[in-house]
Design a protein around this motif. Structure first.
Motif, PDB file in Angstrom:
ATOM      1  N   VAL A   1      12.086   8.768   3.191  1.00  0.00           N
ATOM      2  CA  VAL A   1      11.799   9.408   1.780  1.00  0.00           C
ATOM      3  C   VAL A   1      10.372   7.993   0.916  1.00  0.00           C
ATOM      4  N   LYS A   2       9.630   9.181   0.910  1.00  0.00           N
ATOM      5  CA  LYS A   2       8.213   8.249   0.285  1.00  0.00           C
ATOM      6  C   LYS A   2       8.018   8.250  -0.958  1.00  0.00           C
ATOM      7  N   ILE A   3       8.310   6.530  -1.729  1.00  0.00           N
ATOM      8  CA  ILE A   3       8.418   7.045  -3.361  1.00  0.00           C
ATOM      9  C   ILE A   3       6.996   5.277  -3.526  1.00  0.00           C
ATOM     10  N   TYR A   4       6.553   5.888  -4.753  1.00  0.00           N
ATOM     11  CA  TYR A   4       5.719   4.721  -5.156  1.00  0.00           C
ATOM     12  C   TYR A   4       6.516   3.631  -5.371  1.00  0.00           C
ATOM     13  N   ASP A   5       5.782   2.218  -5.363  1.00  0.00           N
ATOM     14  CA  ASP A   5       6.657   1.066  -5.674  1.00  0.00           C
ATOM     15  C   ASP A   5       6.437   0.389  -6.631  1.00  0.00           C
ATOM     16  N   ARG A   6       7.203  -0.559  -6.902  1.00  0.00           N
ATOM     17  CA  ARG A   6       7.265  -0.138  -8.666  1.00  0.00           C
ATOM     18  C   ARG A   6       5.879  -0.999  -9.420  1.00  0.00           C
ATOM     19  N   ASP A   7       5.140  -1.447  -8.732  1.00  0.00           N
ATOM     20  CA  ASP A   7       3.783  -2.295  -9.332  1.00  0.00           C
ATOM     21  C   ASP A   7       2.848  -1.049  -9.600  1.00  0.00           C
ATOM     22  N   ARG A   8       3.034   0.161  -8.472  1.00  0.00           N
ATOM     23  CA  ARG A   8       1.942   0.732  -8.748  1.00  0.00           C
ATOM     24  C   ARG A   8       2.424   1.822  -9.570  1.00  0.00           C
ATOM     25  N   THR A   9       3.917   2.421 -10.036  1.00  0.00           N
ATOM     26  CA  THR A   9       4.666   3.031 -10.771  1.00  0.00           C
ATOM     27  C   THR A   9       4.572   2.976 -11.988  1.00  0.00           C
ATOM     28  N   MET A  10       4.096   1.202 -12.945  1.00  0.00           N
ATOM     29  CA  MET A  10       4.120   0.940 -13.723  1.00  0.00           C
ATOM     30  C   MET A  10       2.677   1.812 -14.573  1.00  0.00           C
TER      31      MET A  10
ATOM     32  N   TYR B   1      -0.471  17.008  -8.903  1.00  0.00           N
ATOM     33  CA  TYR B   1      -1.839  16.908  -8.067  1.00  0.00           C
ATOM     34  C   TYR B   1      -2.656  15.900  -8.050  1.00  0.00           C
ATOM     35  N   ILE B   2      -2.528  15.338  -7.176  1.00  0.00           N
ATOM     36  CA  ILE B   2      -2.935  13.727  -6.995  1.00  0.00           C
ATOM     37  C   ILE B   2      -4.175  13.952  -6.129  1.00  0.00           C
ATOM     38  N   GLU B   3      -5.930  13.304  -6.777  1.00  0.00           N
ATOM     39  CA  GLU B   3      -6.646  13.080  -5.768  1.00  0.00           C
ATOM     40  C   GLU B   3      -6.199  12.222  -5.005  1.00  0.00           C
ATOM     41  N   ASN B   4      -6.731  12.737  -3.493  1.00  0.00           N
ATOM     42  CA  ASN B   4      -6.539  12.423  -2.235  1.00  0.00           C
ATOM     43  C   ASN B   4      -6.275  11.217  -1.990  1.00  0.00           C
ATOM     44  N   LYS B   5      -8.145  10.137  -2.968  1.00  0.00           N
ATOM     45  CA  LYS B   5      -7.608   8.881  -1.957  1.00  0.00           C
ATOM     46  C   LYS B   5      -6.562   8.486  -2.952  1.00  0.00           C
ATOM     47  N   TYR B   6      -6.180   9.238  -3.966  1.00  0.00           N
ATOM     48  CA  TYR B   6      -4.939   8.000  -5.325  1.00  0.00           C
ATOM     49  C   TYR B   6      -3.499   8.208  -4.168  1.00  0.00           C
ATOM     50  N   LEU B   7      -3.969   9.379  -3.503  1.00  0.00           N
ATOM     51  CA  LEU B   7      -2.546  10.159  -2.916  1.00  0.00           C
ATOM     52  C   LEU B   7      -0.916   8.837  -2.610  1.00  0.00           C
ATOM     53  N   ASN B   8      -2.088   7.592  -1.587  1.00  0.00           N
ATOM     54  CA  ASN B   8      -1.399   7.208  -0.982  1.00  0.00           C
ATOM     55  C   ASN B   8      -1.246   5.806  -1.306  1.00  0.00           C
ATOM     56  N   VAL B   9      -1.643   5.292  -2.844  1.00  0.00           N
ATOM     57  CA  VAL B   9      -2.088   3.823  -2.970  1.00  0.00           C
ATOM     58  C   VAL B   9      -0.977   3.328  -4.098  1.00  0.00           C
ATOM     59  N   GLY B  10      -0.576   2.760  -2.687  1.00  0.00           N
ATOM     60  CA  GLY B  10       0.946   1.778  -3.072  1.00  0.00           C
ATOM     61  C   GLY B  10       2.568   2.605  -2.726  1.00  0.00           C
ATOM     62  N   VAL B  11       2.501   3.316  -2.045  1.00  0.00           N
ATOM     63  CA  VAL B  11       3.507   3.961  -1.240  1.00  0.00           C
ATOM     64  C   VAL B  11       4.442   3.347  -0.531  1.00  0.00           C
ATOM     65  N   SER B  12       5.373   2.827  -1.037  1.00  0.00           N
ATOM     66  CA  SER B  12       6.582   2.763  -0.069  1.00  0.00           C
ATOM     67  C   SER B  12       7.493   3.836   0.166  1.00  0.00           C
ATOM     68  N   THR B  13       8.292   2.888   1.606  1.00  0.00           N
ATOM     69  CA  THR B  13       9.306   4.342   2.162  1.00  0.00           C
ATOM     70  C   THR B  13      10.072   3.352   1.837  1.00  0.00           C
ATOM     71  N   ILE B  14      11.571   4.361   1.610  1.00  0.00           N
ATOM     72  CA  ILE B  14      13.304   3.920   1.364  1.00  0.00           C
ATOM     73  C   ILE B  14      13.806   5.132   2.626  1.00  0.00           C
ATOM     74  N   GLU B  15      15.077   4.602   3.202  1.00  0.00           N
ATOM     75  CA  GLU B  15      15.293   5.556   3.846  1.00  0.00           C
ATOM     76  C   GLU B  15      16.583   5.711   3.196  1.00  0.00           C
ATOM     77  N   ILE B  16      17.120   7.089   3.069  1.00  0.00           N
ATOM     78  CA  ILE B  16      18.156   7.898   2.292  1.00  0.00           C
ATOM     79  C   ILE B  16      18.970   8.903   2.879  1.00  0.00           C
ATOM     80  N   GLU B  17      20.541   8.418   3.234  1.00  0.00           N
ATOM     81  CA  GLU B  17      20.767   9.171   4.521  1.00  0.00           C
ATOM     82  C   GLU B  17      20.476   9.318   5.929  1.00  0.00           C
ATOM     83  N   GLY B  18      19.512   7.772   6.363  1.00  0.00           N
ATOM     84  CA  GLY B  18      18.299   8.498   7.379  1.00  0.00           C
ATOM     85  C   GLY B  18      17.326   9.304   8.197  1.00  0.00           C
TER      86      GLY B  18
END
Length: 198
Positions: free
Chosen positions: A135-144, A115-132
Motif C-alpha cells: 500500500v502506497k502512503i506518503y512518508d511522515r515528512d511529506r505528510t507534514m 488530483y496532483i501534478e505528476n512531478k509531485y505525485l511520487n515525492v516522498g512515497v513509502s510502501t507499507i504492507e497490509i495483509e500481504g
C-alpha cells in the motif's frame, strides 16, 4: 484441494480481492464467476474486481488493489502515523491529475481523490504492507508538507495537533522535510510552524 477452496486461498493471499483476469487464470470462466456471485461466494466491488464474501479486507487494501498508483494522503496518512485520532469521513488519496476521474466513482470504500501534478505525485512515497498487499502512503515528512500546503482544508485543531505530534516524533527526518519544502516552495511555512519548535 477443490477448485473453490483453492480460489478462496488465492483471495486470502491477495488481501481478499482478485481481478477477473486472475480468476480466469485459475480456470473460472465468466459464466462460472457469475455463478459464484449468484451463490454469494464472491461480490463484485467494481468492474473487473471481486472480493470474497466471507473475508473482509481492510479498506486500504481495497484502495491499493483498485488504484495501485494512488497514495494514502493528508489526514488518512496523519491517522496512520498517529498524528491525529480523528478518522476522516473518507480515505484521502493522491492520484495523477491526468488520470480518468470516472474510475474513482465507487460506492465503497469512501474515497476523496486529490488530483496532483505528476512531478509531485511520487515525492516522498513509502510502501507499507497490509495483509500481504503493498500500500502506497506518503512518508511522515511529506505528510507534514501536505498539511502545511492544505492548511485551509484541515480543521485548526487537527492541524495544530499534527504539527505537535510531528515535532515530538523521533522518526521524523528533518533533512527530508526541508528537501520536500524546497520542492513545494513552502520553506517559510516550515520555518514558521515547525522550525521554531525544534
Amino acid at each position: 484441494m477443490n477448485k473453490i477452496n483453492q480460489m478462496k486461498n488465492e483471495f486470502k493471499k491477495n488481501g481478499g480481492i482478485l481481478k477477473t483476469i486472475e480468476l480466469n487464470e485459475m480456470g473460472f470462466s465468466s459464466r462460472q464467476i457469475g455463478k459464484l456471485m449468484q451463490d454469494g461466494i464472491i461480490t463484485r466491488i467494481k468492474y473487473g474486481f471481486y472480493e470474497l464474501r466471507e473475508y473482509h479486507p481492510k479498506e486500504e487494501v481495497i484502495i491499493a488493489k483498485l488504484f495501485p498508483k494512488a497514495v494514502i494522503f493528508l489526514e488518512s496518512a496523519l491517522l496512520y502515523y498517529g498524528y491525529t485520532d480523528r478518522i476522516p469521513l473518507s480515505w484521502q488519496i493522491a492520484v495523477d491529475k491526468d488520470s480518468n476521474k470516472k474510475q474513482y466513482e465507487i460506492d465503497y470504500p469512501f474515497i476523496e481523490p486529490y488530483y496532483i501534478e505528476n512531478k509531485y505525485l511520487n515525492v516522498g512515497v513509502s510502501t507499507i504492507e497490509i495483509e500481504g498487499v503493498p500500500v502506497k502512503i506518503y512518508d511522515r515528512d511529506r505528510t507534514m508538507c501536505d498539511v502545511l500546503r492544505y492548511e485551509t482544508k484541515i480543521e485548526r485543531e487537527v492541524f495544530a495537533k499534527a504539527i505537535s505530534n510531528y515535532v515530538a516524533d523521533k522518526e521524523k527526518n528533518i533533512r527530508n522535510l526541508l528537501r520536500y519544502a524546497e520542492i513545494f516552495n513552502i520553506k517559510n511555512k516550515v520555518q514558521t510552524y515547525i522550525g521554531v519548535r525544534l
